[in-house]
Design a protein around this motif. Structure first.
Motif, PDB file in Angstrom:
ATOM      1  N   CYS A  56      46.075 -27.350 -26.883  1.00 15.45           N
ATOM      2  CA  CYS A  56      45.160 -28.383 -26.421  1.00 15.45           C
ATOM      3  C   CYS A  56      43.986 -27.666 -25.780  1.00 15.45           C
ATOM      4  O   CYS A  56      44.178 -26.804 -24.905  1.00 15.45           O
ATOM      5  N   VAL A  57      42.786 -28.002 -26.221  1.00 15.98           N
ATOM      6  CA  VAL A  57      41.568 -27.351 -25.741  1.00 15.98           C
ATOM      7  C   VAL A  57      40.722 -28.375 -24.990  1.00 15.98           C
ATOM      8  O   VAL A  57      40.513 -29.491 -25.461  1.00 15.98           O
ATOM      9  N   ASP A  58      40.247 -27.966 -23.823  1.00 15.22           N
ATOM     10  CA  ASP A  58      39.384 -28.820 -23.014  1.00 15.22           C
ATOM     11  C   ASP A  58      38.215 -27.975 -22.530  1.00 15.22           C
ATOM     12  O   ASP A  58      38.416 -26.965 -21.841  1.00 15.22           O
ATOM     13  N   GLY A  59      37.025 -28.353 -22.906  1.00 16.02           N
ATOM     14  CA  GLY A  59      35.846 -27.594 -22.505  1.00 16.02           C
ATOM     15  C   GLY A  59      35.878 -26.153 -22.989  1.00 16.02           C
ATOM     16  O   GLY A  59      35.415 -25.253 -22.292  1.00 16.02           O
ATOM     17  N   GLY A  60      36.430 -25.923 -24.166  1.00 18.88           N
ATOM     18  CA  GLY A  60      36.498 -24.590 -24.732  1.00 18.88           C
ATOM     19  C   GLY A  60      37.644 -23.736 -24.211  1.00 18.88           C
ATOM     20  O   GLY A  60      37.809 -22.595 -24.633  1.00 18.88           O
ATOM     21  N   GLU A  61      38.452 -24.278 -23.301  1.00 17.03           N
ATOM     22  CA  GLU A  61      39.556 -23.530 -22.701  1.00 17.03           C
ATOM     23  C   GLU A  61      40.895 -24.118 -23.162  1.00 17.03           C
ATOM     24  O   GLU A  61      41.066 -25.332 -23.195  1.00 17.03           O
ATOM     25  N   THR A 102      46.025 -28.370 -14.076  1.00 18.12           N
ATOM     26  CA  THR A 102      45.535 -29.449 -14.937  1.00 18.12           C
ATOM     27  C   THR A 102      46.355 -30.712 -14.677  1.00 18.12           C
ATOM     28  O   THR A 102      47.474 -30.647 -14.179  1.00 18.12           O
ATOM     29  N   HIS A 103      45.768 -31.833 -15.027  1.00 22.34           N
ATOM     30  CA  HIS A 103      46.454 -33.114 -14.822  1.00 22.34           C
ATOM     31  C   HIS A 103      46.260 -33.985 -16.063  1.00 22.34           C
ATOM     32  O   HIS A 103      45.158 -34.069 -16.593  1.00 22.34           O
ATOM     33  N   GLY A 104      47.334 -34.612 -16.513  1.00 23.54           N
ATOM     34  CA  GLY A 104      47.266 -35.521 -17.645  1.00 23.54           C
ATOM     35  C   GLY A 104      47.266 -34.840 -19.004  1.00 23.54           C
ATOM     36  O   GLY A 104      47.209 -35.519 -20.026  1.00 23.54           O
ATOM     37  N   VAL A 105      47.324 -33.523 -19.026  1.00 22.91           N
ATOM     38  CA  VAL A 105      47.237 -32.796 -20.285  1.00 22.91           C
ATOM     39  C   VAL A 105      48.511 -32.969 -21.120  1.00 22.91           C
ATOM     40  O   VAL A 105      48.444 -33.220 -22.320  1.00 22.91           O
ATOM     41  N   ALA A 106      49.675 -32.842 -20.497  1.00 20.39           N
ATOM     42  CA  ALA A 106      50.928 -32.995 -21.249  1.00 20.39           C
ATOM     43  C   ALA A 106      51.029 -34.402 -21.823  1.00 20.39           C
ATOM     44  O   ALA A 106      51.460 -34.579 -22.971  1.00 20.39           O
ATOM     45  N   LYS A 107      50.640 -35.388 -21.058  1.00 18.63           N
ATOM     46  CA  LYS A 107      50.670 -36.772 -21.545  1.00 18.63           C
ATOM     47  C   LYS A 107      49.738 -36.929 -22.753  1.00 18.63           C
ATOM     48  O   LYS A 107      50.097 -37.567 -23.735  1.00 18.63           O
ATOM     49  N   PHE A 108      48.576 -36.306 -22.693  1.00 18.46           N
ATOM     50  CA  PHE A 108      47.638 -36.338 -23.812  1.00 18.46           C
ATOM     51  C   PHE A 108      48.274 -35.709 -25.053  1.00 18.46           C
ATOM     52  O   PHE A 108      48.188 -36.255 -26.155  1.00 18.46           O
ATOM     53  N   CYS A 109      48.924 -34.564 -24.880  1.00 21.18           N
ATOM     54  CA  CYS A 109      49.563 -33.866 -26.006  1.00 21.18           C
ATOM     55  C   CYS A 109      50.685 -34.695 -26.618  1.00 21.18           C
ATOM     56  O   CYS A 109      50.808 -34.785 -27.844  1.00 21.18           O
ATOM     57  N   LEU A 110      51.507 -35.307 -25.774  1.00 22.10           N
ATOM     58  CA  LEU A 110      52.609 -36.122 -26.285  1.00 22.10           C
ATOM     59  C   LEU A 110      52.092 -37.374 -26.992  1.00 22.10           C
ATOM     60  O   LEU A 110      52.657 -37.793 -28.008  1.00 22.10           O
ATOM     61  N   SER A 111      51.017 -37.957 -26.490  1.00 22.05           N
ATOM     62  CA  SER A 111      50.417 -39.114 -27.165  1.00 22.05           C
ATOM     63  C   SER A 111      49.880 -38.713 -28.528  1.00 22.05           C
ATOM     64  O   SER A 111      50.057 -39.430 -29.521  1.00 22.05           O
TER      65      SER A 111
END
Length: 161
Positions: A56-61, A102-111
């Motif tokens: 999962c990439v956010d802002g290039g990271e 980070t916050h909410g990233v795992a939930k984003f990945c599972l969705s």
């Protein structure tokens, strides 16, 4: 945020995220699930080679990594306790980990994984309460207990239909 397949160029970031995840698990009283070296680098390289590794990439990271595939997971064939609700084709997420802070990233990945192919199955260690809580928040329900053939350990099994 976006999800893409992991590459060998991503390996340093993936290894760092798993190192942070192991430390977090120990802090949460779950030091046995991944110990000091799980997952090993050769397994991660294999995941990349098979196309199962995702980041999962956010802002290039890179802020998360996980294994995702559609197909049968051999460890899910037999339940020690409980039962899967059905035997239709399913997808699987393994070894999901997020960058510290980070916050909410795992939930984003599972969705994302669920949107690719449902139902989605996962398993986790009985002591991994943060993951169990996340799975429930993401609409997963417990189905029973599976045995990991590699080491004989037990895992709580979950599904999102």
């Amino acid at each position: 945020m976006e999800i893409r397949k992991g590459t060998l160029e991503d390996l340093p970031a993936i290894l760092q995220i798993y190192e942070e995840a192991r430390a977090f698990m120990k802090e949460q009283g779950n030091g046995d699930q991944w110990g000091d070296r799980w997952p090993p680098e050769d397994l991660i390289r294999n995941d990349i080679g098979t196309g199962f590794s995702h980041v999962c990439v956010d802002g290039g990271e890179i802020v998360a990594c996980f294994v995702y595939f559609v197909g049968e997971e051999p460890d899910y064939r037999v339940m020690v306790e409980g039962a899967w609700p059905d035997e239709r084709p399913y997808s699987v997420v393994h070894r999901i980990a997020t960058k510290r802070g980070t916050h909410g990233v795992a939930k984003f990945c599972l969705s994302w994984a669920y949107e690719q192919h449902a139902p989605l199955r996962m398993d986790t260690h009985k002591n991994n309460l943060p993951m169990q809580n996340l799975l429930r928040k993401c609409g997963f329900r417990p189905c029973g207990v599976i045995r990991i053939h590699e080491d004989g350990s037990l895992r709580d099994a979950f599904i999102r239909l």
